[in-house]
Design a protein around this motif. Sequence first.
Motif, PDB file in Angstrom:
ATOM      1  N   VAL A   7     -29.601   3.010  18.194  1.00  0.00           N
ATOM      2  CA  VAL A   7     -29.599   2.665  16.771  1.00  0.00           C
ATOM      3  C   VAL A   7     -31.009   2.466  16.224  1.00  0.00           C
ATOM      4  O   VAL A   7     -31.184   1.930  15.144  1.00  0.00           O
ATOM      5  N   GLU A   9     -33.079   4.617  14.981  1.00  0.00           N
ATOM      6  CA  GLU A   9     -33.275   5.344  13.722  1.00  0.00           C
ATOM      7  C   GLU A   9     -32.620   4.631  12.541  1.00  0.00           C
ATOM      8  O   GLU A   9     -33.130   4.670  11.434  1.00  0.00           O
ATOM      9  N   THR A  10     -31.491   3.988  12.758  1.00  0.00           N
ATOM     10  CA  THR A  10     -30.813   3.313  11.655  1.00  0.00           C
ATOM     11  C   THR A  10     -31.591   2.090  11.185  1.00  0.00           C
ATOM     12  O   THR A  10     -31.498   1.710  10.021  1.00  0.00           O
ATOM     13  N   GLU A  11     -32.362   1.479  12.076  1.00  0.00           N
ATOM     14  CA  GLU A  11     -33.165   0.326  11.681  1.00  0.00           C
ATOM     15  C   GLU A  11     -34.305   0.733  10.767  1.00  0.00           C
ATOM     16  O   GLU A  11     -34.746  -0.041   9.917  1.00  0.00           O
ATOM     17  N   LYS A  12     -34.776   1.976  10.880  1.00  0.00           N
ATOM     18  CA  LYS A  12     -35.876   2.476  10.055  1.00  0.00           C
ATOM     19  C   LYS A  12     -35.382   3.115   8.752  1.00  0.00           C
ATOM     20  O   LYS A  12     -36.187   3.498   7.925  1.00  0.00           O
ATOM     21  N   PHE A  13     -34.077   3.249   8.600  1.00  0.00           N
ATOM     22  CA  PHE A  13     -33.508   3.942   7.443  1.00  0.00           C
ATOM     23  C   PHE A  13     -33.828   3.212   6.141  1.00  0.00           C
ATOM     24  O   PHE A  13     -33.701   1.992   6.048  1.00  0.00           O
ATOM     25  N   ASP A  14     -34.247   3.963   5.111  1.00  0.00           N
ATOM     26  CA  ASP A  14     -34.618   3.381   3.823  1.00  0.00           C
ATOM     27  C   ASP A  14     -33.445   3.508   2.850  1.00  0.00           C
ATOM     28  O   ASP A  14     -33.150   4.596   2.355  1.00  0.00           O
ATOM     29  N   LYS A  15     -32.760   2.396   2.581  1.00  0.00           N
ATOM     30  CA  LYS A  15     -31.596   2.404   1.694  1.00  0.00           C
ATOM     31  C   LYS A  15     -31.962   2.734   0.256  1.00  0.00           C
ATOM     32  O   LYS A  15     -31.125   3.197  -0.508  1.00  0.00           O
ATOM     33  N   SER A  16     -33.207   2.510  -0.143  1.00  0.00           N
ATOM     34  CA  SER A  16     -33.607   2.749  -1.528  1.00  0.00           C
ATOM     35  C   SER A  16     -33.576   4.237  -1.886  1.00  0.00           C
ATOM     36  O   SER A  16     -33.557   4.593  -3.066  1.00  0.00           O
ATOM     37  N   LYS A  17     -33.519   5.115  -0.899  1.00  0.00           N
ATOM     38  CA  LYS A  17     -33.461   6.553  -1.169  1.00  0.00           C
ATOM     39  C   LYS A  17     -32.050   7.030  -1.498  1.00  0.00           C
ATOM     40  O   LYS A  17     -31.860   8.160  -1.930  1.00  0.00           O
ATOM     41  N   LEU A  18     -31.061   6.167  -1.269  1.00  0.00           N
ATOM     42  CA  LEU A  18     -29.678   6.545  -1.544  1.00  0.00           C
ATOM     43  C   LEU A  18     -29.397   6.517  -3.037  1.00  0.00           C
ATOM     44  O   LEU A  18     -29.948   5.700  -3.770  1.00  0.00           O
TER      45      LEU A  18
END
Length: 44
Positions: A7, A9-18
């Motif tokens: 997991v 990669e999921t910790e680095k995921f930027d939610k603001s791009k959604l």
Amino acid sequence: MSDKPDVAETEKFDKSKLKKIETQEKNPLPSKEMNEQEKQAGEL
């Protein structure tokens, strides 16, 4: 090897791009009134 998925990669995921979207029901459940109408129509 571990049973758990990686997991990192999921910790680095930027939610603001959604994108924000409005959820729409494709197949909404019938209302209580619609159920009553169908029951009455079936009794005729």
